[in-house]
Design a protein around this motif. Sequence first.
Motif, PDB file in Angstrom:
ATOM      1  N   ALA A 192      -6.155  56.061   5.222  1.00 37.40           N
ATOM      2  CA  ALA A 192      -6.860  54.837   5.622  1.00 37.40           C
ATOM      3  C   ALA A 192      -7.524  55.059   6.982  1.00 37.40           C
ATOM      4  N   VAL A 193      -8.521  54.278   7.285  1.00 34.92           N
ATOM      5  CA  VAL A 193      -9.105  54.321   8.625  1.00 34.92           C
ATOM      6  C   VAL A 193      -8.005  54.016   9.652  1.00 34.92           C
ATOM      7  N   SER A 194      -8.184  54.497  10.868  1.00 34.06           N
ATOM      8  CA  SER A 194      -7.203  54.239  11.926  1.00 34.06           C
ATOM      9  C   SER A 194      -7.312  52.782  12.374  1.00 34.06           C
ATOM     10  N   LEU A 239     -16.630  51.064  -1.033  1.00 32.07           N
ATOM     11  CA  LEU A 239     -16.380  52.086  -2.048  1.00 32.07           C
ATOM     12  C   LEU A 239     -15.130  52.844  -1.623  1.00 32.07           C
ATOM     13  N   GLY A 240     -14.037  52.705  -2.381  1.00 36.27           N
ATOM     14  CA  GLY A 240     -12.770  53.353  -2.036  1.00 36.27           C
ATOM     15  C   GLY A 240     -11.831  52.378  -1.351  1.00 36.27           C
ATOM     16  N   THR A 241     -10.994  51.679  -2.154  1.00 37.80           N
ATOM     17  CA  THR A 241     -10.113  50.628  -1.624  1.00 37.80           C
ATOM     18  C   THR A 241      -8.844  51.208  -1.013  1.00 37.80           C
ATOM     19  N   TYR A 269      -6.349  48.684   3.375  1.00 35.97           N
ATOM     20  CA  TYR A 269      -6.239  48.579   4.841  1.00 35.97           C
ATOM     21  C   TYR A 269      -7.599  48.254   5.483  1.00 35.97           C
ATOM     22  N   SER A 270      -8.600  49.089   5.221  1.00 33.91           N
ATOM     23  CA  SER A 270      -9.938  48.807   5.774  1.00 33.91           C
ATOM     24  C   SER A 270     -10.479  47.504   5.200  1.00 33.91           C
ATOM     25  N   GLY A 271     -10.144  47.236   3.938  1.00 33.98           N
ATOM     26  CA  GLY A 271     -10.620  46.015   3.289  1.00 33.98           C
ATOM     27  C   GLY A 271     -10.092  44.754   3.958  1.00 33.98           C
ATOM     28  N   LEU A 302     -14.317  48.735  -4.557  1.00 31.73           N
ATOM     29  CA  LEU A 302     -14.318  49.530  -5.786  1.00 31.73           C
ATOM     30  C   LEU A 302     -13.262  50.627  -5.699  1.00 31.73           C
ATOM     31  N   GLU A 303     -12.422  50.717  -6.719  1.00 28.57           N
ATOM     32  CA  GLU A 303     -11.310  51.677  -6.693  1.00 28.57           C
ATOM     33  C   GLU A 303     -11.068  52.236  -8.094  1.00 28.57           C
ATOM     34  N   VAL A 304     -11.045  53.556  -8.204  1.00 28.24           N
ATOM     35  CA  VAL A 304     -10.877  54.186  -9.516  1.00 28.24           C
ATOM     36  C   VAL A 304      -9.413  54.239  -9.949  1.00 28.24           C
ATOM     37  N   ASN A 305      -8.490  54.235  -8.995  1.00 25.30           N
ATOM     38  CA  ASN A 305      -7.079  54.455  -9.321  1.00 25.30           C
ATOM     39  C   ASN A 305      -6.359  53.106  -9.453  1.00 25.30           C
ATOM     40  N   LYS A 335      -3.322  52.303  -9.740  1.00 25.07           N
ATOM     41  CA  LYS A 335      -2.117  52.154  -8.892  1.00 25.07           C
ATOM     42  C   LYS A 335      -2.510  51.775  -7.468  1.00 25.07           C
ATOM     43  N   HIS A 336      -3.568  52.412  -6.974  1.00 22.48           N
ATOM     44  CA  HIS A 336      -4.063  52.042  -5.649  1.00 22.48           C
ATOM     45  C   HIS A 336      -4.499  50.572  -5.654  1.00 22.48           C
ATOM     46  N   ALA A 337      -5.210  50.182  -6.696  1.00 22.22           N
ATOM     47  CA  ALA A 337      -5.713  48.800  -6.777  1.00 22.22           C
ATOM     48  C   ALA A 337      -4.560  47.803  -6.807  1.00 22.22           C
ATOM     49  N   PRO A 362     -14.512  53.831 -12.026  1.00 20.52           N
ATOM     50  CA  PRO A 362     -15.362  54.692 -11.206  1.00 20.52           C
ATOM     51  C   PRO A 362     -16.397  53.845 -10.447  1.00 20.52           C
ATOM     52  N   ALA A 363     -16.533  54.096  -9.168  1.00 21.99           N
ATOM     53  CA  ALA A 363     -17.436  53.286  -8.350  1.00 21.99           C
ATOM     54  C   ALA A 363     -18.852  53.274  -8.926  1.00 21.99           C
ATOM     55  N   ARG A 364     -19.294  54.426  -9.452  1.00 22.88           N
ATOM     56  CA  ARG A 364     -20.679  54.510  -9.936  1.00 22.88           C
ATOM     57  C   ARG A 364     -20.928  53.528 -11.061  1.00 22.88           C
ATOM     58  N   ILE A 412     -18.945  53.067   2.723  1.00 26.74           N
ATOM     59  CA  ILE A 412     -18.775  54.146   1.736  1.00 26.74           C
ATOM     60  C   ILE A 412     -17.608  55.022   2.176  1.00 26.74           C
ATOM     61  N   ASP A 413     -16.538  55.051   1.330  1.00 31.22           N
ATOM     62  CA  ASP A 413     -15.320  55.781   1.727  1.00 31.22           C
ATOM     63  C   ASP A 413     -14.574  56.304   0.504  1.00 31.22           C
ATOM     64  N   ALA A 414     -15.255  56.468  -0.638  1.00 36.08           N
ATOM     65  CA  ALA A 414     -14.592  56.996  -1.844  1.00 36.08           C
ATOM     66  C   ALA A 414     -14.773  58.524  -1.876  1.00 36.08           C
ATOM     67  N   ASP A 415     -14.748  59.123  -3.049  1.00 34.38           N
ATOM     68  CA  ASP A 415     -14.846  60.582  -3.178  1.00 34.38           C
ATOM     69  C   ASP A 415     -16.104  61.115  -2.492  1.00 34.38           C
ATOM     70  N   LYS A 416     -15.889  62.131  -1.672  1.00 33.29           N
ATOM     71  CA  LYS A 416     -16.968  62.619  -0.796  1.00 33.29           C
ATOM     72  C   LYS A 416     -18.096  63.316  -1.577  1.00 33.29           C
TER      73      LYS A 416
HETATM   74  N1  SAH Z   1     -11.168  52.679   2.568  1.00 27.08           N
HETATM   75  C1  SAH Z   1      -9.736  52.999   2.551  1.00 27.08           C
HETATM   76  C2  SAH Z   1      -9.514  54.477   2.278  1.00 27.08           C
HETATM   77  C3  SAH Z   1     -10.145  54.968   1.011  1.00 27.08           C
HETATM   78  S1  SAH Z   1      -9.485  56.545   0.504  1.00 27.08           S
HETATM   79  C4  SAH Z   1      -9.136  52.626   3.902  1.00 27.08           C
HETATM   80  O1  SAH Z   1      -9.682  53.082   4.921  1.00 27.08           O
HETATM   81  O2  SAH Z   1      -8.127  51.919   3.948  1.00 27.08           O
HETATM   82  C5  SAH Z   1     -10.515  56.887  -0.863  1.00 27.08           C
HETATM   83  C6  SAH Z   1     -10.220  56.043  -2.107  1.00 27.08           C
HETATM   84  O3  SAH Z   1     -11.314  56.273  -3.001  1.00 27.08           O
HETATM   85  C7  SAH Z   1      -8.943  56.428  -2.852  1.00 27.08           C
HETATM   86  O4  SAH Z   1      -8.149  55.297  -3.083  1.00 27.08           O
HETATM   87  C8  SAH Z   1      -9.462  56.987  -4.180  1.00 27.08           C
HETATM   88  O5  SAH Z   1      -8.617  56.713  -5.297  1.00 27.08           O
HETATM   89  C9  SAH Z   1     -10.793  56.274  -4.309  1.00 27.08           C
HETATM   90  N2  SAH Z   1     -11.748  56.961  -5.190  1.00 27.08           N
HETATM   91  C10 SAH Z   1     -11.890  58.289  -5.415  1.00 27.08           C
HETATM   92  N3  SAH Z   1     -12.862  58.529  -6.298  1.00 27.08           N
HETATM   93  C11 SAH Z   1     -13.362  57.317  -6.661  1.00 27.08           C
HETATM   94  C12 SAH Z   1     -14.370  56.895  -7.568  1.00 27.08           C
HETATM   95  N4  SAH Z   1     -15.076  57.772  -8.284  1.00 27.08           N
HETATM   96  N5  SAH Z   1     -14.611  55.579  -7.680  1.00 27.08           N
HETATM   97  C13 SAH Z   1     -13.897  54.665  -6.951  1.00 27.08           C
HETATM   98  N6  SAH Z   1     -12.930  55.015  -6.092  1.00 27.08           N
HETATM   99  C14 SAH Z   1     -12.656  56.314  -5.942  1.00 27.08           C
END
Ligand code: SAH
Length: 223
Positions: free
Chosen positions: A40-42, A64-66, A70-72, A88-91, A93-95, A117-119, A138-142
């Motif tokens: 998560a972000v600091s 993008l990337g929940t 925490y950041s949300g 948006l969250e692909v996993n 369990k994370h959601a 998938p975010a896309r 934007i913080d999901a898969d790089k």
């Molecule tokens: N924003 C969060 C950290 C996000 S970590 C914070 O700062 O608190 C990246 C997240 O992106 C992970 O939960 C991962 O499961 C998700 N992720 C990875 N690939 C993804 C995709 N294709 N679509 C949506 N979410 C994705």
Amino acid sequence: MSDTPWSDVDRYLSDTFLTPDPTLDQALADAEAAGMPAIAVSPPQGKLLFVLAHALRARRILELGTLAGYSGIWMARALPSDGRLVTLEVNPKHADVARKNFARAGVLDRVDIIVGPAREALNEMIQTGAAPFDLIFIDADKVSYPDYFRAVLELSRAGTLIIADNVIRKGLVADPGTVDENALAIRRFNDVVAAEGRVTATAIQTVGSKGYDGFTAITVLTS
Ligand code: SAH
Ligand code: DHB
Ligand code: MG
């Protein structure tokens, strides 16, 4: 003090500028207990997202990337009561962990978690003509950052602020010999942003408890 003072200074900054916050601490603790990565972000970065959202008077925020929310939580807290955070969250369990954390923080009524998938979620919003967002994080898969940028631009208006996390990657982004696929994708992302005439942007290196990384900050000139 450890090797670098970065974590100590982050603690100092948190002690100085942030209010002790059991809800946010619990969100991180629950993420750890669920075996989720500690990415998560600091706390000072989370507060920066709040400051930006508030300064923009953001009413619609896209993330993008929940992860665990925490950041949300930081961004949702900056919204007016009728504002929306779409995250948006692909996993799944994370959601699930994030949903509980948003509820405990009292912001779940302002949050839409879209699992998948975010896309796909972005395509759906573009196709259905979703209203533009004021702030996009934007913080999901790089590896998908270049593609995510093209998509979120379609969900923006003039003045939208787009922040992308993790764009320095310990400096690998500027290492001509790197084979790190995330760093290479981030370089492509920065190139796409720099070449896009509808936006103007910069990037800032950061250090802190998360090490050496950075943000790209983009403002949309014309949509
Ligand atoms: N924003 C969060 C950290 C996000 S970590 C914070 O700062 O608190 C990246 C997240 O992106 C992970 O939960 C991962 O499961 C998700 N992720 C990875 N690939 C993804 C995709 N294709 N679509 C949506 N979410 C994705
Ligand atoms: C990673 C992802 C992040 O969003 C982050 O802030 C730090 C690290 C990672 O996948 O390694
Ligand atoms: Mg990140």
